[in-house]
Design a protein around this motif. Structure first.
Motif, PDB file in Angstrom:
ATOM      1  N   ASP A  42     -71.886-102.764 -17.159  1.00  0.00           N
ATOM      2  CA  ASP A  42     -72.352-101.659 -16.596  1.00  0.00           C
ATOM      3  C   ASP A  42     -72.810-101.739 -14.970  1.00  0.00           C
ATOM      4  O   ASP A  42     -72.610-102.879 -14.534  1.00  0.00           O
ATOM      5  N   LYS A  43     -73.254-100.602 -14.372  1.00  0.00           N
ATOM      6  CA  LYS A  43     -73.599-100.809 -12.809  1.00  0.00           C
ATOM      7  C   LYS A  43     -74.967-100.407 -12.600  1.00  0.00           C
ATOM      8  O   LYS A  43     -75.565 -99.336 -13.405  1.00  0.00           O
ATOM      9  N   ASN A  50     -72.003 -87.090  -1.763  1.00  0.00           N
ATOM     10  CA  ASN A  50     -70.618 -87.376  -1.553  1.00  0.00           C
ATOM     11  C   ASN A  50     -69.974 -88.763  -1.925  1.00  0.00           C
ATOM     12  O   ASN A  50     -68.596 -88.725  -1.552  1.00  0.00           O
ATOM     13  N   ASN A  51     -70.605 -89.620  -2.511  1.00  0.00           N
ATOM     14  CA  ASN A  51     -70.024 -90.862  -2.927  1.00  0.00           C
ATOM     15  C   ASN A  51     -69.117 -90.605  -4.410  1.00  0.00           C
ATOM     16  O   ASN A  51     -69.807 -89.693  -5.130  1.00  0.00           O
ATOM     17  N   VAL A  69     -58.572 -92.046 -11.920  1.00  0.00           N
ATOM     18  CA  VAL A  69     -58.551 -93.595 -12.344  1.00  0.00           C
ATOM     19  C   VAL A  69     -59.881 -94.184 -12.419  1.00  0.00           C
ATOM     20  O   VAL A  69     -60.769 -94.260 -11.697  1.00  0.00           O
ATOM     21  N   TRP A  70     -60.147 -95.147 -13.686  1.00  0.00           N
ATOM     22  CA  TRP A  70     -61.331 -95.645 -13.984  1.00  0.00           C
ATOM     23  C   TRP A  70     -61.633 -96.612 -12.558  1.00  0.00           C
ATOM     24  O   TRP A  70     -60.702 -97.579 -12.214  1.00  0.00           O
ATOM     25  N   ASN A  71     -62.716 -96.687 -11.897  1.00  0.00           N
ATOM     26  CA  ASN A  71     -62.848 -97.643 -10.917  1.00  0.00           C
ATOM     27  C   ASN A  71     -61.695 -97.857  -9.966  1.00  0.00           C
ATOM     28  O   ASN A  71     -61.420 -98.623  -9.429  1.00  0.00           O
ATOM     29  N   LYS A  77     -69.212 -99.151  -4.191  1.00  0.00           N
ATOM     30  CA  LYS A  77     -69.561-100.354  -5.195  1.00  0.00           C
ATOM     31  C   LYS A  77     -70.903-100.408  -5.587  1.00  0.00           C
ATOM     32  O   LYS A  77     -71.817 -99.678  -4.796  1.00  0.00           O
ATOM     33  N   PRO A  78     -71.338-100.851  -6.680  1.00  0.00           N
ATOM     34  CA  PRO A  78     -72.658-100.822  -7.261  1.00  0.00           C
ATOM     35  C   PRO A  78     -73.340-101.678  -6.435  1.00  0.00           C
ATOM     36  O   PRO A  78     -73.052-102.632  -5.777  1.00  0.00           O
TER      37      PRO A  78
END
Length: 180
Positions: A42-43, A50-51, A69-71, A77-78
């Motif tokens: 998780d993150k 807007n991110n 697309v996933w990531n 970035k977390p």
């Protein structure tokens, strides 16, 4: 998921990975563009307008294909990668512990307890912080803080609430602990 608006003006959120066994991860918008779940973490996100934080959304992907697309490339970035499964998140608002952890984040992790994340004055991770600090608990699902600084942890199994009250020496005089 958990989300909290901090007095420093930032919005923080825990971002859970896909649930194992509930389908595959999208790698695009077309048929056959999926892969098995290979993202076990998780993150913790510092959420800004807007991110994009990596969850695919096929509606948004019509105008911005990377968001299907996933990531995918270009996601924000977390602040920190967390062990699954995260949930509730709060800002510690008590003066307990000589105000040393006031304003830092505390979050619940189902099956593993309650954790502290120390922030710097700008709202980012404090220098040297690489992992959350365990506080206690185990099957925690929900988390809140009472006006007196007590943490209350709601547990899905076995349907209980637990209270974490700071154990500090009593002062010799009357003192205001918090205003709520």
């Amino acid at each position: 998921y958990g989300i909290v608006f901090h007095s420093n003006g930032n919005l923080y959120g825990t971002d859970s990975r896909p649930n194992g066994g509930f389908g595959e991860i999208a790698t695009g918008c077309g048929p056959g563009q999926q892969i098995p779940d290979k993202y076990p973490s998780d993150k913790l996100n510092l959420i800004k307008e807007n991110n994009w934080y990596g969850h695919p959304n096929h509606k948004r992907a019509q105008d911005d294909p990377k968001q299907g697309v996933w990531n995918g490339s270009g996601h924000t970035k977390p602040l920190m990668v967390l062990q699954s499964s995260t949930g509730a998140i709060i800002v510690f608002a008590s003066d307990h512990f000589n105000v040393q952890i006031r304003g830092n984040l505390i979050y619940a992790k189902f099956g593993l307890g309650i954790y502290l994340i120390i922030l710097d004055p700008t709202g980012n991770l404090a220098p040297g912080i690489k992992a959350p600090i365990p506080i206690g608990g185990d099957t925690t699902l929900g988390l809140t803080q009472a006006p007196n600084g007590v943490l209350i942890d709601a547990r899905f199994q076995p349907n209980e609430c637990h209270y974490y009250e700071p154990q500090e020496p009593t002062s010799s005089g009357l003192a205001i602990q918090s205003v709520f």
